[in-house]
Scaffold this motif. Structure first.
Motif, PDB file in Angstrom:
ATOM      1  N   ARG A 128       0.851  -1.197   0.000  1.00  9.55           N
ATOM      2  CA  ARG A 128       0.000   0.000   0.000  1.00  9.55           C
ATOM      3  C   ARG A 128       0.887   1.247   0.000  1.00  9.55           C
ATOM      4  O   ARG A 128       1.860   1.326   0.741  1.00  9.55           O
ATOM      5  N   GLU A 129       0.493   2.198  -0.818  1.00 11.98           N
ATOM      6  CA  GLU A 129       1.222   3.462  -0.936  1.00 11.98           C
ATOM      7  C   GLU A 129       0.320   4.604  -0.477  1.00 11.98           C
ATOM      8  O   GLU A 129      -0.842   4.685  -0.870  1.00 11.98           O
ATOM      9  N   LEU A 130       0.867   5.473   0.354  1.00 10.94           N
ATOM     10  CA  LEU A 130       0.175   6.700   0.770  1.00 10.94           C
ATOM     11  C   LEU A 130       0.722   7.828  -0.091  1.00 10.94           C
ATOM     12  O   LEU A 130       1.898   8.177   0.006  1.00 10.94           O
ATOM     13  N   HIS A 131      -0.128   8.360  -0.943  1.00  8.85           N
ATOM     14  CA  HIS A 131       0.311   9.319  -1.960  1.00  8.85           C
ATOM     15  C   HIS A 131      -0.349  10.680  -1.714  1.00  8.85           C
ATOM     16  O   HIS A 131      -1.564  10.806  -1.836  1.00  8.85           O
ATOM     17  N   PRO A 132       0.429  11.713  -1.353  1.00  4.16           N
ATOM     18  CA  PRO A 132      -0.153  13.037  -1.097  1.00  4.16           C
ATOM     19  C   PRO A 132      -0.442  13.813  -2.387  1.00  4.16           C
ATOM     20  O   PRO A 132       0.302  13.744  -3.358  1.00  4.16           O
ATOM     21  N   PHE A 133      -1.543  14.569  -2.326  1.00  2.00           N
ATOM     22  CA  PHE A 133      -1.939  15.459  -3.413  1.00  2.00           C
ATOM     23  C   PHE A 133      -2.194  16.844  -2.827  1.00  2.00           C
ATOM     24  O   PHE A 133      -2.765  16.963  -1.739  1.00  2.00           O
ATOM     25  N   VAL A 134      -1.786  17.866  -3.541  1.00  2.00           N
ATOM     26  CA  VAL A 134      -2.045  19.257  -3.166  1.00  2.00           C
ATOM     27  C   VAL A 134      -2.864  19.861  -4.297  1.00  2.00           C
ATOM     28  O   VAL A 134      -2.420  19.876  -5.453  1.00  2.00           O
ATOM     29  N   ASP A 135      -4.063  20.325  -3.972  1.00  2.00           N
ATOM     30  CA  ASP A 135      -4.975  20.865  -4.987  1.00  2.00           C
ATOM     31  C   ASP A 135      -5.133  19.904  -6.166  1.00  2.00           C
ATOM     32  O   ASP A 135      -5.074  20.298  -7.334  1.00  2.00           O
ATOM     33  N   ASN A 136      -5.314  18.625  -5.851  1.00  2.00           N
ATOM     34  CA  ASN A 136      -5.527  17.556  -6.833  1.00  2.00           C
ATOM     35  C   ASN A 136      -4.354  17.302  -7.761  1.00  2.00           C
ATOM     36  O   ASN A 136      -4.504  16.673  -8.802  1.00  2.00           O
ATOM     37  N   VAL A 137      -3.166  17.767  -7.385  1.00  2.00           N
ATOM     38  CA  VAL A 137      -1.952  17.485  -8.147  1.00  2.00           C
ATOM     39  C   VAL A 137      -1.042  16.652  -7.249  1.00  2.00           C
ATOM     40  O   VAL A 137      -0.789  17.007  -6.095  1.00  2.00           O
ATOM     41  N   SER A 138      -0.543  15.571  -7.787  1.00  2.00           N
ATOM     42  CA  SER A 138       0.346  14.689  -7.038  1.00  2.00           C
ATOM     43  C   SER A 138       1.564  15.469  -6.530  1.00  2.00           C
ATOM     44  O   SER A 138       2.172  16.245  -7.284  1.00  2.00           O
TER      45      SER A 138
ATOM     46  N   GLY B 240       4.928   7.744  -3.339  1.00  3.98           N
ATOM     47  CA  GLY B 240       4.367   8.010  -2.022  1.00  3.98           C
ATOM     48  C   GLY B 240       5.063   7.120  -1.005  1.00  3.98           C
ATOM     49  O   GLY B 240       5.999   6.384  -1.334  1.00  3.98           O
ATOM     50  N   LEU B 241       4.613   7.173   0.222  1.00  3.96           N
ATOM     51  CA  LEU B 241       5.180   6.314   1.259  1.00  3.96           C
ATOM     52  C   LEU B 241       4.606   4.913   1.096  1.00  3.96           C
ATOM     53  O   LEU B 241       3.389   4.738   1.155  1.00  3.96           O
ATOM     54  N   VAL B 242       5.460   3.938   0.893  1.00  3.32           N
ATOM     55  CA  VAL B 242       5.005   2.556   0.789  1.00  3.32           C
ATOM     56  C   VAL B 242       4.841   2.056   2.219  1.00  3.32           C
ATOM     57  O   VAL B 242       5.802   1.750   2.911  1.00  3.32           O
ATOM     58  N   LEU B 243       3.598   2.051   2.658  1.00  6.52           N
ATOM     59  CA  LEU B 243       3.272   1.825   4.063  1.00  6.52           C
ATOM     60  C   LEU B 243       3.736   0.468   4.582  1.00  6.52           C
ATOM     61  O   LEU B 243       4.091   0.346   5.748  1.00  6.52           O
ATOM     62  N   ASP B 244       3.741  -0.520   3.727  1.00  6.96           N
ATOM     63  CA  ASP B 244       4.139  -1.858   4.160  1.00  6.96           C
ATOM     64  C   ASP B 244       5.658  -2.007   4.244  1.00  6.96           C
ATOM     65  O   ASP B 244       6.147  -3.044   4.698  1.00  6.96           O
ATOM     66  N   HIS B 245       6.392  -0.977   3.831  1.00  9.30           N
ATOM     67  CA  HIS B 245       7.855  -0.990   3.917  1.00  9.30           C
ATOM     68  C   HIS B 245       8.374   0.001   4.954  1.00  9.30           C
ATOM     69  O   HIS B 245       9.580   0.155   5.100  1.00  9.30           O
ATOM     70  N   PHE B 246       7.487   0.709   5.636  1.00 11.76           N
ATOM     71  CA  PHE B 246       7.891   1.841   6.473  1.00 11.76           C
ATOM     72  C   PHE B 246       7.080   1.845   7.759  1.00 11.76           C
ATOM     73  O   PHE B 246       5.858   1.907   7.729  1.00 11.76           O
ATOM     74  N   ASN B 247       7.766   1.771   8.889  1.00  8.02           N
ATOM     75  CA  ASN B 247       7.091   1.791  10.188  1.00  8.02           C
ATOM     76  C   ASN B 247       6.902   3.241  10.616  1.00  8.02           C
ATOM     77  O   ASN B 247       7.769   3.832  11.245  1.00  8.02           O
ATOM     78  N   PHE B 248       5.759   3.810  10.279  1.00  5.24           N
ATOM     79  CA  PHE B 248       5.473   5.209  10.582  1.00  5.24           C
ATOM     80  C   PHE B 248       4.821   5.383  11.939  1.00  5.24           C
ATOM     81  O   PHE B 248       4.612   6.497  12.390  1.00  5.24           O
ATOM     82  N   GLY B 249       4.460   4.277  12.602  1.00 10.87           N
ATOM     83  CA  GLY B 249       3.757   4.372  13.878  1.00 10.87           C
ATOM     84  C   GLY B 249       2.315   4.790  13.639  1.00 10.87           C
ATOM     85  O   GLY B 249       1.697   4.384  12.668  1.00 10.87           O
TER      86      GLY B 249
ATOM     87  N   ASP C  39      11.317   6.114  -5.526  1.00 16.78           N
ATOM     88  CA  ASP C  39      10.445   5.337  -6.403  1.00 16.78           C
ATOM     89  C   ASP C  39      10.753   3.836  -6.358  1.00 16.78           C
ATOM     90  O   ASP C  39      10.012   3.043  -6.895  1.00 16.78           O
ATOM     91  N   CYS C  40      11.822   3.456  -5.635  1.00 17.69           N
ATOM     92  CA  CYS C  40      12.105   2.029  -5.428  1.00 17.69           C
ATOM     93  C   CYS C  40      11.233   1.452  -4.314  1.00 17.69           C
ATOM     94  O   CYS C  40      11.205   0.243  -4.101  1.00 17.69           O
ATOM     95  N   GLY C  41      10.528   2.327  -3.573  1.00 15.24           N
ATOM     96  CA  GLY C  41       9.652   1.882  -2.503  1.00 15.24           C
ATOM     97  C   GLY C  41      10.255   1.996  -1.117  1.00 15.24           C
ATOM     98  O   GLY C  41       9.592   1.727  -0.125  1.00 15.24           O
ATOM     99  N   GLU C  42      11.500   2.424  -1.027  1.00 12.49           N
ATOM    100  CA  GLU C  42      12.184   2.527   0.258  1.00 12.49           C
ATOM    101  C   GLU C  42      12.289   3.992   0.670  1.00 12.49           C
ATOM    102  O   GLU C  42      12.935   4.786   0.000  1.00 12.49           O
ATOM    103  N   VAL C  43      11.667   4.345   1.776  1.00 13.98           N
ATOM    104  CA  VAL C  43      11.681   5.739   2.228  1.00 13.98           C
ATOM    105  C   VAL C  43      13.087   6.173   2.640  1.00 13.98           C
ATOM    106  O   VAL C  43      13.446   7.331   2.483  1.00 13.98           O
ATOM    107  N   GLY C  44      13.899   5.257   3.138  1.00 16.81           N
ATOM    108  CA  GLY C  44      15.244   5.610   3.580  1.00 16.81           C
ATOM    109  C   GLY C  44      16.231   5.805   2.443  1.00 16.81           C
ATOM    110  O   GLY C  44      17.331   6.297   2.657  1.00 16.81           O
ATOM    111  N   CYS C  45      15.861   5.458   1.238  1.00 15.91           N
ATOM    112  CA  CYS C  45      16.749   5.571   0.081  1.00 15.91           C
ATOM    113  C   CYS C  45      16.833   7.016  -0.421  1.00 15.91           C
ATOM    114  O   CYS C  45      17.912   7.517  -0.676  1.00 15.91           O
ATOM    115  N   ARG C  46      15.697   7.646  -0.564  1.00  6.40           N
ATOM    116  CA  ARG C  46      15.668   8.973  -1.171  1.00  6.40           C
ATOM    117  C   ARG C  46      14.383   9.692  -0.753  1.00  6.40           C
ATOM    118  O   ARG C  46      13.508   9.950  -1.572  1.00  6.40           O
ATOM    119  N   PRO C  47      14.257  10.025   0.527  1.00  6.99           N
ATOM    120  CA  PRO C  47      13.013  10.655   0.978  1.00  6.99           C
ATOM    121  C   PRO C  47      12.939  12.127   0.592  1.00  6.99           C
ATOM    122  O   PRO C  47      13.961  12.787   0.405  1.00  6.99           O
TER     123      PRO C  47
END
Length: 158
Positions: free
Chosen positions: A25-35, A57-66, A93-101
């Motif tokens: 699952r990816e959490l993808h933010p949008f601002v004024d309907n633009v990614s 976006g943040l790949v939720l299953d790869h990231f412990n956000f609490g 874009d590889c799915g890892e938040v620690g790679c290139r946040p």
């Protein structure tokens, strides 16, 4: 870029990420309907940065956000890297938040929530000083966060 007092709308889509039979699952933010990925990519391209927009976006299953609500509100105990006082809004874009946040400070006021102070910590030479800030009405931001948290919770229970 709009002035800091321009009120924007935010939403967080929860959607499948990856090509697996059971995608993450990816959490993808949008601002004024633009990614946010598109907004950052446009800024990085216009600034001449190498590898512009290589985010997801943040790949939720790869990231412990609490607690997702606390995290998106930038609460200190939930901050991504607490010593910087930021949260990652996007991951690589590889799915890892620690790679290139792609990170931001989240300032919560009585009636407003503001994303500002954007950084790409693994490329500290990049200047995002003229990107944003993005200002949201607190009630609209709270609602968007609650909706995303409900979807994440619902999908975790199934």
């Amino acid at each position: 870029m709009p002035s800091p007092l321009t009120i924007r709308r935010v939403r967080f889509d929860v959607r499948p990420w990856g090509d697996d039979a059971d995608p993450a699952r990816e959490l993808h933010p949008f601002v004024d309907n633009v990614s946010l990925v598109e907004l950052v990519a446009g800024y990085e391209r216009s600034s001449g940065f190498d590898v512009p927009g290589a985010y997801a976006g943040l790949v939720l299953d790869h990231f412990n956000f609490g607690d997702l609500t606390a995290y998106l509100m930038g609460e200190p105990e939930a901050a991504y890297w607490t010593q910087r006082g930021t949260i990652a809004l996007l991951g690589c874009d590889c799915g890892e938040v620690g790679c290139r946040p792609f990170e931001s400070r989240v300032l919560v006021e009585k009636d407003l929530v503001i994303w500002r102070g954007f950084t790409q910590p693994f490329r500290p030479q990049r200047d995002y000083g003229s990107f944003g800030p993005f200002t949201f009405r607190r009630n609209q931001y709270d609602s968007a966060v609650r909706e995303a948290a409900a979807v994440v919770s619902e999908r975790a229970d199934t």
